[in-house]
Design a protein around this motif. Structure first.
Motif, PDB file in Angstrom:
ATOM      1  N   ASP A 298       0.220  -1.743  -0.114  1.00 20.77           N
ATOM      2  CA  ASP A 298      -0.192  -0.298  -0.150  1.00 20.77           C
ATOM      3  C   ASP A 298       0.997   1.008   0.639  1.00 20.77           C
ATOM      4  O   ASP A 298       0.600   2.014  -0.761  1.00 20.77           O
ATOM      5  CB  ASP A 298      -1.040  -0.033   1.084  1.00 20.77           C
ATOM      6  N   GLY A 299       2.004   1.651   0.603  1.00 23.69           N
ATOM      7  CA  GLY A 299       2.547   2.099   0.633  1.00 23.69           C
ATOM      8  C   GLY A 299       3.386   2.213  -0.816  1.00 23.69           C
ATOM      9  O   GLY A 299       3.604   3.477  -1.378  1.00 23.69           O
TER      10      GLY A 299
ATOM     11  N   PHE B 174      -0.693  -5.832  -1.753  1.00 20.45           N
ATOM     12  CA  PHE B 174      -0.952  -6.510  -0.279  1.00 20.45           C
ATOM     13  C   PHE B 174      -1.165  -5.094   0.313  1.00 20.45           C
ATOM     14  O   PHE B 174      -0.521  -4.155   1.009  1.00 20.45           O
ATOM     15  CB  PHE B 174       0.397  -7.205   0.267  1.00 20.45           C
TER      16      PHE B 174
ATOM     17  N   ASN C 138      -1.551  -3.694   4.036  1.00 19.85           N
ATOM     18  CA  ASN C 138      -1.830  -3.788   4.843  1.00 19.85           C
ATOM     19  C   ASN C 138      -2.360  -2.936   6.149  1.00 19.85           C
ATOM     20  O   ASN C 138      -2.279  -2.904   7.450  1.00 19.85           O
ATOM     21  CB  ASN C 138      -0.876  -4.997   6.227  1.00 19.85           C
TER      22      ASN C 138
ATOM     23  N   ILE D  92      -0.323  -0.229   6.560  1.00 20.64           N
ATOM     24  CA  ILE D  92       0.567   0.067   7.182  1.00 20.64           C
ATOM     25  C   ILE D  92       2.201   0.201   6.123  1.00 20.64           C
ATOM     26  O   ILE D  92       1.877  -0.607   5.412  1.00 20.64           O
ATOM     27  CB  ILE D  92       0.705  -0.686   8.436  1.00 20.64           C
ATOM     28  N   TYR D  93       3.687   0.556   6.662  1.00 26.94           N
ATOM     29  CA  TYR D  93       4.409   0.413   6.183  1.00 26.94           C
ATOM     30  C   TYR D  93       4.848  -0.430   7.371  1.00 26.94           C
ATOM     31  O   TYR D  93       5.540  -0.313   8.554  1.00 26.94           O
ATOM     32  CB  TYR D  93       5.572   1.424   6.055  1.00 26.94           C
ATOM     33  N   GLY D  94       5.446  -1.740   6.539  1.00 24.82           N
ATOM     34  CA  GLY D  94       5.479  -2.860   7.237  1.00 24.82           C
ATOM     35  C   GLY D  94       7.605  -3.127   7.718  1.00 24.82           C
ATOM     36  O   GLY D  94       8.009  -2.823   8.507  1.00 24.82           O
TER      37      GLY D  94
HETATM   38 MG   LIG Z   1       2.377  -1.982   3.961  1.00 22.84          MG
END
Ligand SMILES: [Mg+2]
Ligand SMILES: Cc1ncc(C[n+]2csc(CCOP(=O)(O)OP(=O)(O)O)c2C)c(N)n1
Ligand SMILES: Cc1ncc(C[n+]2csc(CCOP(=O)(O)OP(=O)(O)O)c2C)c(N)n1
Ligand code: SF4
Ligand code: SF4
Ligand SMILES: [Mg+2]
Lengths: 616, 339, 616, 339
Positions: free
Chosen positions: D99-100, D125, D127, D129-131
């Protein structure tokens, strides 16, 4: 086990301890506790966390090992140390991935309970790791950390997982005993942290800590304890500070001095993100943080803030800095203040994101289209990031120019004690504000005769309406100009403006005699290793001094002199020789020898000493 | 010169001393005139007005306005203006951009600006071509268009700026056209009142590289039939005698004639610019000739908190809660020890 | 006017003619006609268009003046000339903005009909431009071009606007007469261009052309005519070619040699866009052009094409190149071929978009994060762009690396005769294709032992499935590796790979004796001026030679020797000394003097000669 | 190893020798497994398959696939993959992004990819958030979310990836979720058949930094009521016994229960993924709990020429018309003279 008499304790000048365990084992907390306790007794020290590259690798594998190294001393300490005298390894994976950071003959404290077949296999060992003949080089202290912790906290009422999370306190207790440290501070801390919310947790951790301490007191297997007496430090109030936090606070201190707003436009990237995290906690102190959509938006939003009269700051690491070049050129051309932080990491390309390196110097000095000089600074130690960030703002604002501050992953995550300064004593920062004069047309490119910087006309000020941009501009009026002579004039005056900054920065200092055989030349974050190596060699009678540069572009006024007073110059840096080449172009009258390392790791003191010895 | 003086500002107060350098006949002149005409109606001090542009013919705009102005770099004006506005919310910030500047190189900043709803006014000069670089296709060029970079015709499907804005969560979208000074002025004035990102697409004729691309819309003889001017709360009528209108059939807009097939004015859709759901706005935005008229006017204008409001609220909130009130307190907070 | 006897004609070695008029006056067409006719009679020549910065400024204003300069000679011609011997000015604005490009004593042919009060005022003159005492320095030929054209085409049936568009042909006819050139070729051309579609236009233009010619024949006001006899050129078939077209064709020739696809990912920018325009015409010759959404997408799409086994090329100018740094670093790390064209313009920032400069050398060599060496080339003349573009592809493909080719606005838009080569004779280009071996794991980072380049595994090839990326990679396997020693090894091997390219490029040539007093050092597009100045001074007996560099990184193998054989080295470049600094770092054993100009203009021969004379 | 051999490929053929390095419990594992399971069903040779990713946890994906793979730089995979696909149309190219990666730094390439309709499959993908960078907010993070970079909560309005894709003219959008392997596999297989850009949003759980963000959707007990699986041509029914459905009221989707208020199955909307107008698709994409179920499945799948088709057509056309057939002919064409 029957209580035995303690062996006598040995006194050490300095010692390096490394804690290593699974990501979930709390090694960072353990390490910082030890650091703080040592600081309280007056040791000088430096610490460095060694995070795993993966966010969270499977338990017990080497990919998931988290380390924390600390050097404490009765002498001045500039680095977390080349290699550990004491390693605490909570499991076989921790031992495997950390043995390379340990001195031969070191004490290895291992949780023998974790060294079963399963643990060894997970870590990728074939057979019993402790049986390996290589291990004979070390003094292994087999502590049944898991089982004794379990016993110590059996009555805590905690579930098994929470019980196991007390293992690190057992280990810490043992190390406290080893270094004759008091457990009091940590107990206080545990109570503060868990006391209210989870008193059982606080108690269990305290019990584990004491159990570890008592284990040391009791068990024969342990060597003598060590004493590291207090260092002689300037008196004052101290705190720990990491490079990234120091950088954030330096910016904030500058903002407070000016009294405007700190606007931080940034896009997350390792190892710079923590500056964003820190700043975003302090909105009440007139900090605005924008997590932009990308690095270009980040730098542009910062320029927009600078244009509005605030302090525009952006930060990134190598790949992100590469993206900002065009916009930095705009700020340079528009002659607006802008601070760019580059927390360097292993390159090129995505490279080694979690490692340290100094290979963005070229990019900082020369990575823009056209003739586009900016100020480039670097910081030498975690705490000095505060000062250099403050300086970066001061120079940007006062000279109306972008300033890039180079730190690195090693400084960013490393920490050391910092004598808390009196912020009132920091040098003032003067915004060169333009003033409207009734009846006169405002000339946005009029310059200060000394600094050659133009004046800041803040939007919202009546009478200073004007237009700027990235096209070449006419002297004084700032109107678009295609005039050939004007272009050359403006290119040269922008270069001269930056050159004159040398009049406003400190002269280059030298550690050691001001002339002699060999000058070791370094810049930025290699200070600790170079300083220590040079000092040790001088103490051993060698003719060697150090010049560690913080002001890279322009170089301090006395640089030629500093360099010229030595027979040889050895430029040491964590790249293939970028500063050495830069010196060749700036001071071609001298020759330069080089020592380079590009391994994602800082210099060790040992390798620097060995290298220097080849030149003296 | 200070503008604190009393006489109300006029168009002339907004005219800078720079020679305007667009091609003779360029639509940009009319837009400039309309903005200069609209400015005095905003009731602002001119020192509080800032024009920020990217690069393109259109982006030379700030030079001609006697306000604060910043001609930045290609595509980045929305990002730069975001920094300006957030750090100095007192300013009235206008972004001037072209179809290439905003939707090609600047596409990312464009959508994120709309997402964040920063309180800026964006003037998007859409001439469906790259003017300044002498005639390459842009992301709004129509398929088949022969340009310098597409000698065999454009094969990219064009963006609809309004549709993209709706996709990005835009809260305000208006469309106007360089040939209609009155409508321009009116829309500029009204747009500036919207809190949040006001996106104004201006259909602009590039006489040199894409001449007459909007001729179908603007031709005197047919313009009444080819344009519909939407006004909030009014029925969607158009035609010389407002004899035509729009109705909805399922998810499709249809053109009907009053009086034909029993259609009455009450059957005609009434424009609701304030409806949060963008579906109908998107359909209106995407109407094209020859089946439908081209929609002009304020198509969408909905309320949502601006980014600046939220920044301010967080600051106020954290000021209320903060224990540490100065940097000295901050650096002395937490774990310290005395030597 | 009564016909008079022509004055005798003078013979010249070389002469510079400049046509100037309104954007709509057709000066570019007029100039190219004169160029082609001169080429046909065997002159050597060079041309340069001087477009207005504005797309189309109001008629009759200086902002809208379009110029075309041409130098023709019986000797070798390397530049369009410092200043004009003959200026054709179609209106006062053309005179005003072009007088600075004219030699004292030159012939000024002006359309006296356009020199009325209104015209003078529009051009910003106060009073009559011709009355100015400054004008006495020139020989002014007042030709009633407008009125005589009108008369000549009165019967054409064309509307007034179209009639007026024949004025340039009148002027051309006059110039043809002046240089004793035949009008035939232009008449042929007019017929080809308009004959079918608009025979009346063809006829009217022809009539105007003849009228101009006859005016020259008839009128006393004119000086003697001039003869510029043919030059001695190698025999062969020639054509005109501009730098940008030559660049495009060089890429296409390389593509044809390899037999794959040329993928050109680009975003328009002055002065690089014409390469896109040219390439997009030739889809049938296996060229794909993508006008990307921005420069980053442009370079990335090109990398994607290279990854697919094709020739990925991207181009831009300063600001756009600055944006591509991160992606170039990826190609460097992944060790994929990539060609980046940088058509340099006046910088920094948006700068002077339509002007020329050489200030992106720093960016080319050092503008990326981390240690990221690439090959950097430059071209010296418009036609040599063909060869250098071809070379760029060859080196990129054979050495598996990004190559940046630096041209500039002056080369890009300038044109000169080009002897059409036999493409069959161009050196072959070998893609180093990896081959799958049954039962063996493919190692994507195995290297050619000589070049150190890895082998290309084209997706679609069975058995070569593999993964690459921007993280540091393990030697041979290409797997992600955080190993410190491996990182240093890889950094060094990538540097060494580029260093070894020196074994595959021509040795540096010297114009003039190979040793002596002064070596003038240049690079890229300054060749014409430097070559001419050095030749003229040598002819005048001075001890001076020239080394003009096309291969900048790495430098040719014999560079140290070339530089070392002279007592002094004078580095001349259109920036503040970027190449000089680069030489200082590469060859610190020598000292370098500098001559720099940053005016958006090429060097003049005169200024170079004057500078050289200060050093010999 | 050549894959020309006869035995059909299995999941194992697509598993590389690299150790998978996501956090234990990360949703990425399930997605990887589903892709490896779907691959053999595509009937392609594995040497013709290419995975191209940006940077992020998700973008490590290519390392684990035994196909061609390129782990590029942050946000740029769509642009890079465009070059790969256009210059080598035989390849089956998959873009893997987060997403980022897709919507923050890569936003511009993302929208232009959809606009051009390049024939790629994009696995997004999401989520929220930045994983990889350890937990900062992303453009899809929900307002108020506390992350490392937003200690006081997110104030940006989130993008809806599907809505943005509709704004950019996307021709295919599907949504699936890491907890449903069957649905993932099915969607991956069907998406790869779409000609043009197939965008697949995969709701993915990041156990470390945004755990349980989709719990409301995936919880066993309620998932039947909280998800609707759309299938082209089928009525939009959901619930444990398919007792609930969607109907349209004006421009709003409403949840109804069969049998209540006289609602019958025939009243329920029938899903038409092939409808060119994206209005209804956008409404479906944007349904959120608690008022509506979250839509999974192939929501949009319409035909449009792919960019590659048009490139090919232009080439063929120009080859037909071209007089000059080789470089030698080209350089000898036009004005030449002999010395
Ligand atoms: Mg992400
Ligand atoms: C980084 C960068 N890339 C490319 C350019 C060249 N450039 C300037 S304006 C422009 C496009 C202009 O088109 P548009 O935004 O539609 O403006 P218009 O001229 O049509 O008003 C381009 C490609 C540039 N100046 N900077
Ligand atoms: C140019 C650049 N900027 C920033 C980064 C740091 N970075 C790497 S991944 C990432 C975001 C990852 O988030 P997402 O795309 O959602 O992937 P996830 O890790 O959540 O799967 C960032 C900011 C980088 N590698 N390169
Ligand atoms: S090129 Fe087109 S858009 Fe640009 S100034 Fe000229 S007419 Fe206007
Ligand atoms: S950080 Fe989150 S997304 Fe990344 S691997 Fe771990 S669980 Fe998965
Ligand atoms: Mg445009």
């Amino acid at each position: 086990m029957t209580p035995t008499q303690n062996k006598p304790s040995a006194t050490l000048e300095k010692v390096v301890i490394r804690f290593a365990g699974d990501s979930g084992d709390g090694m960072q907390f353990t390490g910082s506790q030890f650091a703080f306790t040592s600081a309280l007794v007056g040791n000088d020290l430096a610490t460095f966390p060694d995070f795993p590259a993966e966010i969270r690798a499977p338990k017990g594998t080497t990919g998931g090992v988290s380390g924390f190294q600390i050097q404490i001393g009765t002498v001045e300490i500039y680095t977390p140390g080349d290699a550990a005298d004491v390693l605490v390894a909570m499991n076989p994976a921790a031992l495997k991935s950390n043995l390379k950071f340990v001195k031969p003959g070191a004490n290895l404290i291992i949780d023998i309970d974790a060294f079963d077949k399963r643990g060894a296999k997970k870590a990728g060992y074939e057979g019993d790791p402790l049986e390996n003949p290589k291990m004979e080089a070390y003094h292994i202290i087999q502590a049944p950390i898991t089982s004794l912790t379990k016993k110590a906290v059996a009555d805590s009422g905690l579930d098994t997982k929470s019980q196991m999370q007390c293992r690190n306190m057992f280990a810490l207790g043992l190390v406290y005993w080893l270094f004759e440290r008091s457990v009091d501070q940590t107990i206080k801390e545990l109570n503060q942290k868990f006391g209210k919310k989870a008193p059982a947790v606080a108690q269990a951790n305290t019990d584990a800590l004491m159990a570890g301490y008592n284990f040391g007191l009791t068990v024969e297997a342990l060597p003598s304890t060590y004493k590291v007496p207090p260092a002689k430090k300037a008196s004052g109030t101290y705190r720990h500070i990491s490079g990234n936090v120091a950088t954030a606070w330096g910016l904030m201190a500058a903002r407070e001095k000016i009294g405007n707003i700190l606007f931080y436009g940034s896009y997350p990237i390792t190892p710079a993100s923590d500056i964003l995290h820190e700043l975003s906690k302090h909105k009440h102190l007139d900090v605005i943080t924008l997590q932009a959509e990308d690095e270009i938006a980040a730098v542009c939003s910062a320029i927009g803030a600078s244009y509005a009269g605030q302090i525009g700051v952006t930060a990134s690491s190598g790949p992100g800095i590469a993206l900002k070049g065009e916009a930095i050129g705009l700020a340079m051309m528009a002659e607006l203040p802008l601070v760019i932080l580059n927390v360097q990491r292993g390159g090129p390309s995505t490279g080694l994101p979690t490692k340290t390196e100094q290979s963005d110097l070229n990019l900082a000095i020369k990575g823009r289209n056209g003739e586009s000089p900016i100020i480039v600074l670097s910081a030498s130690t975690p705490s000095q990031c505060f000062e250099m960030a403050y300086r970066a703002v001061k120079l940007a604002v006062e000279h109306m120019t972008p300033v890039m501050l180079l730190t690195d992953g090693y400084l960013a995550n490393g920490s050391e004690p910092w004598k808390i300064p009196d912020l009132g004593a920091l040098p003032p920062i003067q915004q060169p504000l333009a003033v409207a004069k009734e009846g006169e047309t405002f000339l946005p490119y009029l310059r200060d005769p000394e600094k050659l910087s133009r004046f800041m006309a803040v939007p919202g000020t009546p009478g200073l309406e004007h237009r700027i941009g990235g096209l070449e501009k006419q002297d004084q009026t700032g109107n678009v100009s295609y005039d050939p002579a004007n272009h050359e004039f403006m290119v040269k005056i922008r270069a001269e403006k930056i050159a004159r900054v040398a009049n406003y920065v400190p002269e280059q200092a030298i550690f050691g005699p001001k002339e002699g055989e060999l000058l070791v030349v370094g810049w930025g974050g290699t200070f600790g290793a170079l300083r220590t190596a040079v000092k040790e060699l001088r103490d051993e009678g060698h003719n060697v001094s150090l010049a560690q540069f913080n002001y890279l572009s322009p170089l301090p006024k006395n640089t030629a002199e500093v360099l010229g007073n030595f027979k040889h110059r050895l430029v040491c840096e964590l790249n293939l020789g970028q500063f050495a080449n830069y010196l060749r172009e700036q001071f071609p009258q001298y020759t330069y020898e080089q020592y380079n390392k590009v391994q994602g790791l800082p210099f060790t003191i040992q390798e620097i000493k060995e290298e220097i010895l080849k030149h003296v | 010169m200070s503008s604190n003086s009393n006489p109300p500002l006029t168009r002339k107060d907004f005219t800078s001393d720079q020679t305007v350098r667009w091609c003779p006949g360029c639509g940009d002149y009319a837009i400039l005139a309309a903005i200069q005409g609209a400015m005095p109606q905003l009731g602002l001090k001119k020192e509080d007005i800032v024009f920020i542009s990217g690069i393109g013919c259109s982006s030379r705009f700030p030079y001609y306005m006697d306000t604060y102005g910043f001609h930045t770099i290609h595509g980045r004006a929305p990002a730069l203006a975001t920094g300006t506005k957030l750090s100095n919310p007192e300013l009235d910030v206008w972004v001037v951009t072209g179809d290439g500047d905003a939707l090609a190189i600047g596409g990312n900043h464009f959508i994120h600006l709309l997402r964040r709803n920063v309180d800026l006014n964006v003037l998007l000069f859409n001439n469906e071509i790259y003017g300044l670089t002498k005639g390459q296709s842009s992301p709004t060029s129509q398929p088949g268009l022969v340009t310098k970079s597409t000698p065999l015709g454009v094969i990219d499907r064009p963006f609809s700026p309004g549709q993209l804005a709706m996709g990005a969560g835009g809260t305000f979208f208006a469309r106007t056209i360089d040939t209609n000074p009155k409508l321009m002025t009116q829309i500029f004035v009204e747009s500036s009142r919207h809190r949040g990102t006001s996106l104004i697409e201006i259909l602009q004729n590039c006489v040199i590289f894409n001449d007459k691309v909007f001729e179908d819309v603007t031709q005197k003889e047919t313009q009444d039939d080819h344009q519909i001017h939407l006004e909030h709360g009014k029925p969607m009528l158009f035609g010389k005698d407002k004899e035509k209108g729009l109705i909805l059939k399922g998810f499709k807009l249809e053109v009907v004639t009053l009086g034909e097939n029993g259609v009455e004015e009450k059957d005609i859709l009434v424009h609701d610019a304030h409806e949060q759901d963008p579906s109908l706005h998107t359909l209106l935005i995407n109407m094209t000739l020859p089946t439908h008229p081209v929609a002009l006017g304020i198509i969408r204008d909905v309320e949502a908190p601006t980014y600046g409001d939220l920044v301010k609220a967080q600051k106020a909130d954290s000021q209320r809660k903060a224990k540490v009130k100065s940097m000295q307190e901050l650096i002395e907070s937490g774990h310290t020890w005395i030597v």
